[in-house]
Motif scaffolding. Structure first.
Motif, short mmCIF file in Angstrom:
data_model
loop_
_atom_site.label_atom_id
_atom_site.label_comp_id
_atom_site.label_asym_id
_atom_site.label_seq_id
_atom_site.Cartn_x
_atom_site.Cartn_y
_atom_site.Cartn_z
N ILE A 1 0.75 -1.24 -0.14
CA ILE A 1 0.20 -0.05 0.18
C ILE A 1 0.88 1.20 0.09
N THR A 2 1.83 1.33 1.00
CA THR A 2 2.91 2.49 1.05
C THR A 2 3.47 2.58 -0.40
N SER A 3 3.83 1.50 -1.12
CA SER A 3 4.47 1.80 -2.26
C SER A 3 3.45 2.40 -3.37
N ARG A 4 2.27 1.91 -3.10
CA ARG A 4 1.11 2.55 -4.16
C ARG A 4 1.06 4.19 -3.67
N LEU A 5 1.02 4.34 -2.42
CA LEU A 5 0.79 5.73 -1.81
C LEU A 5 1.71 6.73 -2.36
N VAL A 6 2.98 6.07 -2.53
CA VAL A 6 4.31 6.93 -2.51
C VAL A 6 3.93 7.19 -4.24
N SER A 7 3.72 6.23 -5.05
CA SER A 7 3.34 6.53 -6.43
C SER A 7 2.12 7.46 -6.58
N ARG A 8 1.17 7.39 -5.84
CA ARG A 8 0.16 7.93 -5.94
C ARG A 8 0.29 9.43 -5.24
N GLN A 9 1.58 9.90 -4.93
CA GLN A 9 1.65 11.27 -4.41
C GLN A 9 0.97 12.27 -5.13
N GLN A 10 1.14 12.33 -6.51
CA GLN A 10 0.35 13.34 -7.39
C GLN A 10 -1.07 13.58 -6.91
N GLU A 11 -1.76 12.44 -6.69
CA GLU A 11 -2.97 12.26 -6.22
C GLU A 11 -3.23 13.11 -5.06
N VAL A 12 -2.31 12.78 -4.16
CA VAL A 12 -2.40 13.44 -2.72
C VAL A 12 -2.16 14.73 -2.96
N VAL A 13 -1.18 15.33 -3.51
CA VAL A 13 -0.87 16.91 -4.07
C VAL A 13 -2.11 17.37 -4.65
N ILE A 14 -2.85 16.84 -5.52
CA ILE A 14 -3.92 17.31 -6.29
C ILE A 14 -4.85 17.75 -5.31
N ARG A 15 -4.91 16.36 -4.73
CA ARG A 15 -6.39 16.69 -3.77
C ARG A 15 -6.19 17.51 -2.77
N ALA A 16 -4.94 17.87 -1.99
CA ALA A 16 -4.73 18.71 -0.97
C ALA A 16 -4.88 20.16 -1.68
N ALA A 17 -4.27 20.33 -2.99
CA ALA A 17 -4.34 21.53 -3.32
C ALA A 17 -5.82 21.93 -3.80
N LEU A 18 -6.89 20.96 -3.91
CA LEU A 18 -8.37 21.23 -4.11
C LEU A 18 -8.98 21.48 -2.79
N LEU B 1 -7.15 -1.13 10.34
CA LEU B 1 -7.13 0.16 10.86
C LEU B 1 -5.59 0.84 11.12
N ALA B 2 -4.64 -0.26 11.93
CA ALA B 2 -3.52 0.18 12.44
C ALA B 2 -2.68 0.24 11.05
N PHE B 3 -2.66 -0.58 10.28
CA PHE B 3 -1.71 -0.56 9.09
C PHE B 3 -2.13 0.38 8.22
N GLY B 4 -3.40 0.74 8.19
CA GLY B 4 -3.88 1.61 7.14
C GLY B 4 -3.57 3.01 7.52
N LEU B 5 -3.53 3.07 9.01
CA LEU B 5 -3.26 4.40 9.36
C LEU B 5 -1.78 4.76 9.17
N VAL B 6 -0.86 3.71 9.52
CA VAL B 6 0.71 3.79 9.24
C VAL B 6 0.64 4.36 7.97
N ALA B 7 0.07 3.61 6.98
CA ALA B 7 0.46 3.76 5.79
C ALA B 7 -0.23 5.07 5.20
N ALA B 8 -1.46 5.49 5.76
CA ALA B 8 -1.89 6.87 5.28
C ALA B 8 -1.03 8.18 5.97
N LEU B 9 -0.75 7.86 6.99
CA LEU B 9 0.03 8.81 7.75
C LEU B 9 1.30 9.18 6.97
N ARG B 10 2.02 8.22 6.49
CA ARG B 10 3.08 8.41 5.85
C ARG B 10 2.81 9.08 4.51
#
Lengths: 111, 875
Positions: free
Chosen positions: B361-378, B451-460
């Motif tokens: 999941i984290t590796s996906r999140l890192v590669s989905r950083q663009q998505e995070v950025v866009i959503r944050a900007a919105l 929940l626990a591991f999702g939180l770790v990944a999401a906060l990261r």
């Protein structure tokens, strides 16, 4: 003032915030002070005032608390929150820009 | 910043939720005040605008809350749909994650089911958990307690105290040589005191229970209850079986009822009959319900007191204590150990699986950083983003949970082998039940892990300065940090895998050691079967010895038979037998201290048939019969304990207390010790021909040593016995090798299961290393390219990647070895005969993990070497 709610909403809220920025007051006091300060030009009706107060409170711009009035009656006093004070600043600036624009258009004044 | 307000809102919501304060009241009061003030100031009252109160109240509370809740639900639904889309967008990753989670959760669910069945699910015979087994025990010379079978006297004493035991039953194991359609079959049966179906909370499904008259008359009543299994096998489930007459031991019985499916309690019984117990009868079992309000420890103090009183009153109760254990504990015995040990293994496997999935999941999140950025900007706040990712993880774990449940359902029949034998044999359990409790635990584990591991990944993923990210436009702003998280996860995985492999290694070593242990006799080639001398036909000793002589004589003539012998106690099956003994010249200081040794009655040929080495003196001969001077053979442990440094030959021993009337017996031989159930450190053997009515003499276990395949001997055995007595059933024919395997089935299966779990854990950890190194290499393409361009040899680059993987594995090992040592201690606390982990094992496991890490890093390392420096630089 006209009963144009579209226009009024923002303006009325700004007026309330401005009034409360001097000191806390209850609803009746607010309406009276708005009337006096605008030289009677703006008369706020109960039907607009109280919903506006509750909306402002929900947005945490003002806070209402029960207290005792000069007349020794239980009354709800409203005061400005820090957030409300900040909002008053931006709204005043916006209003100035808006009024300036409207004046320019309507009166053809150049600044 | 928001906390005071939040608190206030929460409080207001809470108050309005409970109806303590209605916003409408506030508004109304305010408006009333307004009107009064206006009147005081002499202002005209305007027409009251309708609906103001309601409007304000709605703004203040109702609409506000409803909107927020609606918004929350809407967002959750949106998140869920988005999560579904995100999973579908990368079906490979999603499927892999679900399978990995499913594996971890499935293993956990199955073992939780096992532990639930063993320790928590109410037993069918004991729905309210108040049933206890009352036992007599003896304290050994080393302070250890021997559980002894209980006598009738204790039952009488216990049932005389209804404020201690409200209801109890006395049970005695027996067997019936049942003749059905002219075929004799030996079936295990139980004699019962009055009210046994009531005490054991059961009732016949067909026919009726014993009547008080029948219970009064005991065996003479001829009443018989049969089990479902017997009904099925012998009567083809005939509905008119009730009332049928059958013959057993030349006596007529009437079947009065059929017990429910799964009730084979106790001793895997297939029939029950009313019993009349002699006052001094022993080798019985008592089950009873504790009186209401009593706890087991309190009850046990009173049992002990009763035991002391019985001790004083009856010489043959000397040295016996009385206590009770829960029915569950008496059924589970030591057989629950493996389930507990496995709990640890599956929990660790789940953690490894979770770590792996978090990495995915984290590796996906890192590669989905663009998505995070866009959503944050919105304008999407961090909390909202975190929630969004957690929803995705929870969805993944929920699906994994479903996969895990399916896996557990697949496993539940095969896991029966890990249940205590008694659950299968006496309570008829045929699969590990997966009930609501198991489902709830499985679900809770899945959601908590998600929940626990999702939180770790999401906060990261959502950490870091969004603005910097936008400015940079780079995808590696949190890359370094995130990789550090992933590295930590991989280290944890390796450490856990090491613990798993080390634990499995211990259990495998243990099983191997047990399988290689020298039992003191030759297991291979030994065929064994049982004869039963209970009943009127063989009530006389002469009848028993003559049948044995005839059968053994015939078997010795049979082709392929090398030697034949008989013992009353098979060392590998069917219960052990201890005898209280006294040694001439060494009276015990107190009756309690009377030694107990393993006891067997054997025929002369038994030692040869078993292949037990004679150390001194002679074995028994045909001359050691009744009427001749009584003799005994002891094992080396016995000789060492009582006559250290001397020859045991010619010394004298006797049964029971020193001053009992039993005859002194002369030791004529010393044999090598053998491994046997009961684990008595010392043993003696007496000639069967001198004690054909002695203790244990009703059971005959014949041992036939064959020159070929022992399993082929069965027809010859049946023929030989039938020629001597056609009505004598041959039962439980098997080989000693098979019995030896059955004895340690739990150890073997436990080793296999933990081994499998460890292998899975190792594979997952290896995949983790691979994933990390892959990501590292592809994230580092530029640097590697530069190094290659500057002339670094490809071997060097290869070495660097490999070194990093091995460094990671080594860190994991450094964390893992102390954990493994700790786990081994826990394991040894749970499973008694596991040895301490040795250096070889730990070193081997560490090397295995290092090698696995190196192999996992090989593919990304080779990819790194093949990087084209020019292309890497252009990127």
């Amino acid at each position: 003032m006209a009963r144009d709610h579209e226009l009024l909403h923002g303006a009325l809220e700004a007026l309330i915030l401005r009034t409360l920025s001097d000191r806390s007051d209850h609803g009746y006091g607010i309406s009276r002070r708005i009337r006096d300060a605008t030289g009677g030009a703006v008369e706020v009706e109960d039907g607009s005032l109280y919903p506006a107060l509750y909306r402002l409170e929900r947005k945490a711009l003002i806070r209402g608390e029960w207290g005792t009035s000069d007349a020794r009656r239980r009354a709800r006093f409203y005061h400005l929150t820090p957030k409300g004070r900040r909002r008053l600043g931006t709204q005043t600036a916006q209003w100035a820009a808006f009024a300036d624009g409207v004046s320019r258009l309507l009166l053809g004044r150049k600044s | 910043v928001t906390s005071p307000r939040r608190r206030r809102e929460f409080g207001a919501n809470l108050r309005s939720l409970f109806g303590w304060r209605r916003p409408a009241d506030d508004v109304a009061e305010e408006l009333r005040f307004h009107a009064e003030m206006r009147a005081r100031d002499g202002q005209p009252q305007p027409a009251r605008a309708s609906g103001v109160v309601a409007e304000c109240a709605a703004i203040a509370a109702g609409a506000d809350r409803a909107t927020r809740r609606g918004q929350w639900l809407e967002e959750a639904w949106h998140d869920l749909r988005h999560a579904g889309r995100a999973l579908r967008a990368r079906p490979g990753v999603a499927l892999g994650s679900i399978l990995i989670i499913g594996l971890g959760l499935g293993a956990n669910t199955a073992i939780v089911g096992l532990v639930n069945a063993v320790y928590f699910q109410p037993l069918p015979i004991d729905p309210d958990g108040r049933l206890v087994r009352i036992r007599e025990y003896r304290v050994g010379s080393d302070g250890s307690r021997w559980q002894a079978d209980i006598g009738r006297r204790s039952f009488d004493a216990v049932t005389a105290a209804p404020d201690l035991v409200s209801d109890a039953v006395l049970l005695g194991a027996t067997s019936l040589n049942l003749v059905i359609d002219d075929v004799a079959e030996r079936i295990p049966a139980v004699r019962t005191s009055a009210g046994f179906t009531r005490v054991l909370r059961t009732a016949p499904v067909l026919g009726r229970a014993f009547t008080p008259d029948e219970e009064q008359a005991g065996e003479d009543s001829g009443a018989l209850l049969i089990s479902q299994r017997l009904w099925d096998r012998a009567f083809g489930r005939a509905p008119d079986v009730v009332g049928r007459h059958v013959k057993a031991e030349a006596r007529a019985f009437t079947i009065v009822g059929v017990m429910p499916t799964g009730f084979d309690f106790p001793y895997a019984a297939e029939a029950w009959l009313p019993g009349r117990f002699a006052p001094n009868e022993r080798s019985l079992a008592i089950f009873g319900h504790l009186a209401p309000g009593l706890t087991l420890p309190v009850a046990n103090e009173r049992f002990e007191a009763i035991g002391r009183r019985l001790n004083e009153q009856n010489p043959d109760n000397a040295g016996l204590g009385l206590n009770a254990v829960s029915a569950r504990q008496s059924l589970v015995g030591d057989d629950g150990q493996m389930a507990i040990a496995l709990m640890g293994s599956v929990a660790m496997l789940l953690l490894i699986a979770c770590a792996n999935v978090t990495m995915l999941i984290t590796s996906r999140l890192v590669s989905r950083q663009q998505e995070v950025v866009i959503r944050a900007a919105l304008g999407c706040g961090r909390g909202r983003q975190v929630r969004h990712f957690i929803t995705e993880t929870l969805l993944l774990f929920a699906l994994g949970g479903v996969a895990g449940w399916a896996l557990a359902v697949l496993l539940k029949d095969s896991l029966v082998v890990l249940l205590p034998r008694t659950f299968v044999d006496e309570l008829g359990m045929r699969s590990v039940p997966l009930d609501l409790r198991v489902a709830a635990v499985a679900m809770a584990v899945a959601m908590a892990a998600g929940l626990a591991f999702g939180l770790v990944a999401a906060l990261r993923a959502t950490r870091g300065d969004i603005n910097a990210m936008i400015k940079d436009g780079s995808r590696s702003v949190t890359g370094g940090r995130s990789r550090r998280t992933v590295s930590a996860l991989v280290v944890v995985e390796i450490a856990l895998a090491l613990v798993l492999v080390a634990g499995a290694g211990l259990l495998i070593q243990n099983a191997y050691r047990i399988s290689r242990r020298d039992p003191g006799f030759r297991i291979d080639g030994l065929f064994t079967f049982q004869l039963d001398f209970r009943g009127a036909r063989y009530a006389a000793g002469a009848a028993r010895t003559s049948l044995l002589d005839d059968v053994i004589g015939r078997l010795q003539e049979a082709p392929g038979v090398e030697a034949v012998g008989m013992t009353t106690v098979n060392p590998f099956c069917c219960g052990d037998w201890g005898a209280r003994i006294s040694v001439e010249g060494q009276p015990a200081p107190s009756p309690q201290a009377t030694p107990v040794v393993g006891h067997q009655l054997v025929t002369p040929g038994w030692f040869a048939a078993m292949g037990i080495a004679l150390r001194d003196g002679r074995v028994f001969t045909a001359r050691d019969r009744e009427g001749q001077a009584p003799v005994a053979i002891v094992d080396e442990g016995f000789a060492r304990r009582f006559w250290p440094g001397q020859s045991a030959i010619g010394k004298r021993v006797k049964r029971g207390q020193y001053d009992s009337t039993e005859p002194w017996m002369t030791v004529v031989g010393v044999v090598a010790p053998i491994e046997a159930d009961g684990d008595y450190p010392e043993a003696w053997y007496l000639p069967y021909a001198q004690w054909p009515l002695g203790p244990s003499a009703e059971d005959a276990h014949l041992m036939v040593r064959s020159t070929g395949n022992p399993a082929m001997l069965l027809p010859a055995v049946r023929r030989a016995v039938a020629e001597v007595d056609a009505t004598m059933p041959v039962f439980e024919p098997t080989t000693m090798a098979q019995l030896g395997r059955d004895r340690h089935a739990q150890d073997r299966i436990g080793a296999t299961v933990t081994g499998t779990l460890a292998a899975l854990g190792l594979v997952l950890a290896t995949i983790g290393v691979y994933g990390l190194m892959s990501a590292a290499v592809s994230g580092d393409t530029r640097n590697i390219g530069i190094r290659l361009a500057l002339g670094a040899s490809s071997r060097r680059v290869l070495g660097q990647v490999l070194a990093r993987a091995i460094r990671l594995a080594a860190t994991g090992a450094i964390v893992g070895v102390p954990l493994a040592l700790l786990a081994a201690r826990l394991l040894r606390a749970v499973i008694t005969d596991v040895e301490a982990p040795n250096l070889t094992l730990l070193a081997g496991v560490t090397l295995l993990l290092l090698a696995a890490a190196a192999i996992a890093a090989l593919i990304p390392a080779r990819r790194a070497v093949r990087i084209d420096p020019l292309r890497a630089l252009r990127e």
